[in-house]
Design a protein around this motif. Structure first.
Motif, PDB file in Angstrom:
ATOM      1  N   ALA A 105      47.882  61.286  60.525  1.00 49.75           N
ATOM      2  CA  ALA A 105      47.049  62.046  61.460  1.00 49.75           C
ATOM      3  C   ALA A 105      45.580  61.975  61.063  1.00 49.75           C
ATOM      4  O   ALA A 105      44.698  61.818  61.922  1.00 49.75           O
ATOM      5  N   PHE A 106      45.278  62.089  59.741  1.00 49.71           N
ATOM      6  CA  PHE A 106      43.889  62.027  59.284  1.00 49.71           C
ATOM      7  C   PHE A 106      43.277  60.657  59.572  1.00 49.71           C
ATOM      8  O   PHE A 106      42.165  60.553  60.076  1.00 49.71           O
ATOM      9  N   THR A 129      39.595  57.158  62.277  1.00 41.16           N
ATOM     10  CA  THR A 129      39.274  55.756  62.554  1.00 41.16           C
ATOM     11  C   THR A 129      39.868  55.224  63.847  1.00 41.16           C
ATOM     12  O   THR A 129      39.534  54.115  64.273  1.00 41.16           O
ATOM     13  N   GLY A 130      40.781  55.985  64.472  1.00 41.37           N
ATOM     14  CA  GLY A 130      41.420  55.517  65.692  1.00 41.37           C
ATOM     15  C   GLY A 130      42.605  54.619  65.450  1.00 41.37           C
ATOM     16  O   GLY A 130      43.221  54.127  66.412  1.00 41.37           O
ATOM     17  N   THR A 131      42.956  54.373  64.200  1.00 46.95           N
ATOM     18  CA  THR A 131      44.098  53.526  63.881  1.00 46.95           C
ATOM     19  C   THR A 131      44.675  53.944  62.533  1.00 46.95           C
ATOM     20  O   THR A 131      44.066  54.734  61.807  1.00 46.95           O
ATOM     21  N   ALA A 132      45.871  53.418  62.242  1.00 51.67           N
ATOM     22  CA  ALA A 132      46.522  53.686  60.963  1.00 51.67           C
ATOM     23  C   ALA A 132      47.610  52.648  60.782  1.00 51.67           C
ATOM     24  O   ALA A 132      47.971  51.919  61.726  1.00 51.67           O
ATOM     25  N   ASP A 133      48.133  52.568  59.583  1.00 47.04           N
ATOM     26  CA  ASP A 133      49.206  51.614  59.301  1.00 47.04           C
ATOM     27  C   ASP A 133      50.389  51.884  60.231  1.00 47.04           C
ATOM     28  O   ASP A 133      50.864  53.021  60.311  1.00 47.04           O
ATOM     29  N   PRO A 134      50.895  50.878  60.966  1.00 44.02           N
ATOM     30  CA  PRO A 134      52.002  51.104  61.909  1.00 44.02           C
ATOM     31  C   PRO A 134      53.236  51.717  61.265  1.00 44.02           C
ATOM     32  O   PRO A 134      53.877  52.610  61.848  1.00 44.02           O
ATOM     33  N   ARG A 158      56.768  56.521  60.511  1.00 46.68           N
ATOM     34  CA  ARG A 158      57.380  57.521  59.635  1.00 46.68           C
ATOM     35  C   ARG A 158      56.850  58.921  59.963  1.00 46.68           C
ATOM     36  O   ARG A 158      57.610  59.899  60.028  1.00 46.68           O
ATOM     37  N   ALA A 159      55.569  59.038  60.198  1.00 43.85           N
ATOM     38  CA  ALA A 159      54.978  60.338  60.522  1.00 43.85           C
ATOM     39  C   ALA A 159      55.474  60.861  61.865  1.00 43.85           C
ATOM     40  O   ALA A 159      55.735  62.056  62.033  1.00 43.85           O
ATOM     41  N   LEU A 192      52.944  58.146  68.075  1.00 43.18           N
ATOM     42  CA  LEU A 192      53.718  57.062  68.677  1.00 43.18           C
ATOM     43  C   LEU A 192      52.849  56.196  69.591  1.00 43.18           C
ATOM     44  O   LEU A 192      52.970  54.968  69.615  1.00 43.18           O
ATOM     45  N   ARG A 193      51.983  56.817  70.352  1.00 45.97           N
ATOM     46  CA  ARG A 193      51.141  56.060  71.270  1.00 45.97           C
ATOM     47  C   ARG A 193      50.114  55.200  70.537  1.00 45.97           C
ATOM     48  O   ARG A 193      49.571  54.245  71.104  1.00 45.97           O
ATOM     49  N   ALA A 194      49.836  55.556  69.284  1.00 47.63           N
ATOM     50  CA  ALA A 194      48.870  54.788  68.506  1.00 47.63           C
ATOM     51  C   ALA A 194      49.475  53.531  67.885  1.00 47.63           C
ATOM     52  O   ALA A 194      48.734  52.687  67.365  1.00 47.63           O
ATOM     53  N   ILE A 195      50.788  53.393  67.928  1.00 44.50           N
ATOM     54  CA  ILE A 195      51.435  52.215  67.354  1.00 44.50           C
ATOM     55  C   ILE A 195      51.112  51.007  68.218  1.00 44.50           C
ATOM     56  O   ILE A 195      51.338  51.036  69.434  1.00 44.50           O
TER      57      ILE A 195
END
Length: 888
Positions: free
Chosen positions: A354-355, A360-365, A370-371, A388-391
């Motif tokens: 979430a952070f 940054t608008g992205t994160a490790d898929p 997992r989150a 989920l939508r950020a994947i």
């Protein structure tokens, strides 16, 4: 009420939930030994509002009154806060003689109300001289002190001086609980308020009355809190509040030091956080100061110590005041702290994803997946959806699409859920994946979108072509059984679950058994076999409460409680059904899937209708209707019919007509016999009993053909209550057959009521009233006792008639103003023939003879002849007297 605005909300904002404190003030004020009444509480809890109400009561009783407000500025000057209350001529240069002067000038010896009541706001800010003088006047019996104290300010000398001793009553005000919030909202808005809106306003305000008022004012002004004509509810998740509210919160947050402000900003972006995590970036003294100031709360949650903002609105203001750069830097700092510790805790994955995503608008898929799984498991659906939508699309496989579709369903976004689940179905590569997608998809189609039976069967058939495993085929059968039940194919549903194991421990698949047991229980309840239905659902609840893979999901738990409420109602235990349903509804988190909330609310509404409590029924039906617009026409149609029936039973024909008009504009979704109750009771409200009976007759026949015995029993009982002996006799025969087929006190008591009504048997009617009351069916019981009273009085048995009449009045008092032909004009209703009663009701509603004749397809002369006989029987001479007699 359909509209509201800021001024009207402020003008009508009530003092609710403080009855005990007001009573305490009324009790101590006249006591000669009492000296004061101090109200303690945090800012915004309503201390000043309560104190003003107490002062107004004192003035109304003839007491002289004075007001003062203590401030930090006034405290720098001796007597600065109360100087305006001191009488002219008082010399306070010498404290001893000065006190005597003030006491003498303020006293009214021999007066009925010799003491003066003085209200001082914020006593903790009084200077020492003012506090000493007021205490002396209190002890001398010259004044009665009414004061407010902010409880989070720590010990103050003035409070110690003025509050000690048994002569001063002290009360502590807490924030509003849910019931108090509900009462306040409904008095301000002049109508019922949806439970989700109450929950949202309670959670956002923290129960603080001042914050609550400002939130309501802002929400009404912004069109976020609106009324659909029946119930007030939220149209958006975010409450706008007001500028005054923002200023109040900013001033409250201003006491935090710079280092403390950083902690508050972190919590505003994500809470709760563990104390151990925050201690990596803040000194313990800073956290202690924030806790003592009432800006954060530290609580023990299982094995960890968690920290939250003390009030939800603090986060809103903190976030609004942060620049984009500040927000990004704050989040990335938390990411570095988590990575430094290895993000070992289970919730750290959610925090880290979430952070990073927010910063940054992205994160490790992989981290996002997992989150999201953890967030969905915790019912944090909005957060799970964000993750989920950020994947990225190229990382989305069947598992991700299925989880997204399931989360959308749980969050109540049914159309998007169908789009995603259909994609997941197309991606399914194994039989297990096909079944996993099918189960969620059919639930969404049936309970979310209210899709046609044909389309659901198409989806099931498509899956059947790809499933060969016997256990998989069993899942398909259960899906079909559930779909059949939703469209009234009750017999088919029961046939598909006929070989279901009686205990889940004997089933090859636990989750399939739970779903099948619930489906079978509902089908049995619909066919009037409430006790069998209760047995199945109780076994499902017991099996689903076990640990491990058999444990019921949160969605299943809600559905199980809804079906239990239905089964108990059909068993003739309406009060128990209401208790079970309301307890389950009260425990629902706001994140609970909308479809499950609707089902539970609908069964509560239906039970209230069966009990003859139209106000309760109307409110629950309105909740279902509000949450069903615009995506679920099946539930919306049923709910609107319920609103119409309940409103008509209350005599509100306009509301009933509006509900049926909206229902008439819906797309055709099938026919449920009980829906015709709205139309029938609207005819009753208009005095058109012949039309009402015709509607009920057709609907009862339809229910019989579909095998929906429970609905048939309800419709036939209403037909009895609106008919004469002959019509009651026809319905009584079928009700007796139902009672023989279906066990349970409710069916037997309805059959006995019909038989006694048809036979004009007062003893049978009184016995039926006893039996109906035992089931919780208060309105039919009241009508039975009322009719018995009229028959007994006509037979000259006045003593028994009076006793029956008293009984009828007591039962009718529980029925929330229900108006039925059997209760209106209790004696006349039986002495008049069926045709006479119908004409009398139409005439009492100011219909002309020619209009009555047209409505009943008889001649005007026949109408006038009937009216003359009616006047003679009732001992009256005019239509005005007829209206007074029938509608009293």
């Amino acid at each position: 009420m359909h509209r509201n605005n800021r001024n009207s909300v402020l003008r009508r904002w009530p003092l609710v939930g403080r009855e005990a404190e007001l009573s305490g003030f009324d009790e101590v004020l006249p006591e000669a030994r009492s000296a004061g009444f101090l109200i303690f509480g945090p800012a915004g809890v309503g201390k000043s509002r309560l104190a003003e109400e107490c002062l107004d009561r004192a003035i109304a009783l003839g007491y002289r009154a004075g007001r003062a407000v203590a401030t930090a500025a006034a405290a720098s000057v001796p007597l600065g806060a109360i100087a305006h209350l001191l009488p002219d001529g008082a010399d306070l240069s010498d404290p001893v003689s000065g006190f005597a002067d003030v006491a003498a000038l303020l006293s009214r010896p021999g007066a009925v109300r010799p003491r003066m009541v003085i209200l001082v706001d914020d006593i903790h800010l009084l200077d020492a001289t003012s506090a000493m003088l007021l205490r002396q006047l209190m002890d001398a019996g010259v004044i009665f002190l009414l004061g407010t104290v902010r409880s989070q300010e720590g010990p103050a000398p003035a409070v110690s001086a003025l509050g000690h001793g048994d002569a001063v009553r002290q009360v502590d005000l807490a924030g509003f609980d849910r019931d108090q919030v509900t009462r306040a909202l409904e008095r301000v808005l002049e109508g019922p308020v949806g439970r989700s809106a109450v929950n949202h306003l309670l959670a956002t305000s923290g129960g603080n009355p001042l914050y609550l008022r400002e939130l309501v004012v802002g929400a009404v002004d912004a069109g976020v809190l609106t009324c659909d004509g029946e119930i007030w509810d939220m149209t958006a998740d975010r409450l706008p509040g007001t500028r005054r509210l923002t200023d109040l919160i900013r001033s409250r947050l201003a006491v935090a030091p710079h280092a403390g402000r950083q902690v508050l900003q972190v919590l505003s972006l994500y809470e709760p956080l563990s104390l151990a995590h925050l201690e990596q970036d803040a000194e313990p003294e800073v956290l202690d100061q924030l806790e003592r100031s009432g800006l954060i709360v530290v609580v023990q949650e299982e094995r960890r110590t968690a920290v939250r903002l003390a009030h939800p609105l603090h986060g809103e203001v903190l976030r609004a005041d942060m620049t984009a750069r500040c927000r990004r830097d704050t989040l990335l700092r938390q990411v570095r702290l988590l990575r430094r510790t290895g993000a070992r805790r289970r919730e750290d994955a959610i925090h880290l994803a979430a952070f990073e995503l927010a910063a940054t608008g992205t994160a490790d898929p992989g981290l996002l997946v997992r989150a999201a799984v953890l967030a969905a498991h915790a019912h944090a659906y909005p957060r799970a959806l964000d993750l989920l939508r950020a994947i990225p699309q190229d990382h989305r496989d069947f598992r991700i699409e299925l989880l997204l579709g399931k989360t959308l369903y749980e969050a109540g976004d049914f159309q998007q859920a169908e789009d995603v689940l259909s994609r997941a179905d197309a991606m399914a590569a194994t039989e297990q994946e096909v079944l996993s997608a099918l189960v969620v998809r059919t639930q969404n189609l049936m309970w979310g979108l209210g899709t046609s039976y044909a389309k659901v069967l198409d989806v099931i058939e498509s899956a059947r072509c790809r499933v060969t495993d016997p256990l998989g085929r069993r899942v398909l059968l259960v899906n079909e059984a559930a779909a059949a039940l939703t469209v009234g194919e009750v017999r088919h549903s029961l046939a598909l679950t006929a070989d279901l194991e009686r205990e889940g421990t004997h089933a090859p698949d636990a989750q399939t058994w739970l779903w099948a047991a619930m489906t079978r229980s509902m089908a049995l309840a619909v066919t009037g076999r409430g006790e069998e239905a209760e047995g199945w659902i109780r076994r499902a609840i017991a099996f689903g409460s076990t640990a491990g893979e058999t444990r019921a999901t949160a969605t299943q738990e809600v559905a199980h409680q809804a079906v239990l409420a239905l089964a108990l109602a059909e068993s003739g235990r309406l009060a128990e059904a209401r208790e079970v349903g309301e307890q389950a509804f009260a425990g629902l988190p706001d994140a609970t899937a909308t479809a499950d909330r609707r089902m539970l609310a609908f069964y509560l509404a239906r039970g209230a209708w069966a009990a003859g409590h139209p106000a309760q029924a109307r409110r629950w039906f309105a909740e279902v209707a509000r949450s069903s617009r615009p995506h679920t026409p099946v539930m919306l149609s049923m709910a609107l019919a319920g609103v119409a029936a309940s409103a008509a039973l209350q005599g509100d024909a306009d509301a009933a007509e509006a509900a049926l008009a909206e229902r008439g504009r819906l797309p055709a979704t099938g026919f449920f016999p009980e829906e015709r109750l709205g139309e029938a009771w609207l005819h009753v409200a208009r005095g058109e009993l012949t039309r009402a009976r015709a509607v009920l007759t057709v609907a009862a026949q339809e229910a019989f053909e579909r095998g929906e015995t429970a609905s048939e029993g309800i419709l036939l009982t209403d037909l009895v209550r609106l008919g004469e002996a002959g019509e009651a006799g026809e319905a009584a025969g079928r009700l007796a057959e139902i009672a023989a087929e279906c066990t349970g006190l409710l069916h037997r008591s309805r059959a006995d009521l019909a038989a006694a009504w048809a036979a004009h048997d007062p003893d049978g009617l009184l016995a039926a009233a006893d039996a109906l009351e035992a089931t919780g069916a208060d309105l039919p019981a009241a009508e039975a006792a009322s009719t018995a009273a009229a028959i007994l009085r006509g037979a000259g048995q006045s003593r028994r008639a009076n006793a029956a009449s008293v009984r009828a009045e007591a039962l009718a008092a529980r029925c929330e103003g229900a108006r039925t032909p059997a209760l209106m004009a209790r004696e006349a209703a039986v002495r008049l023939t069926g045709r006479e009663r119908e004409i009398a009701l139409l005439a009492s509603r100011s219909m002309l003879s020619k209009d009555i004749a047209a409505a009943l397809t008889i001649s005007v002369r026949t109408v006038d002849n009937h009216l003359q006989r009616i006047y003679h029987k009732l001992g009256i001479t005019t239509r005005k007297e007829l209206t007074e007699r029938l509608l009293r």
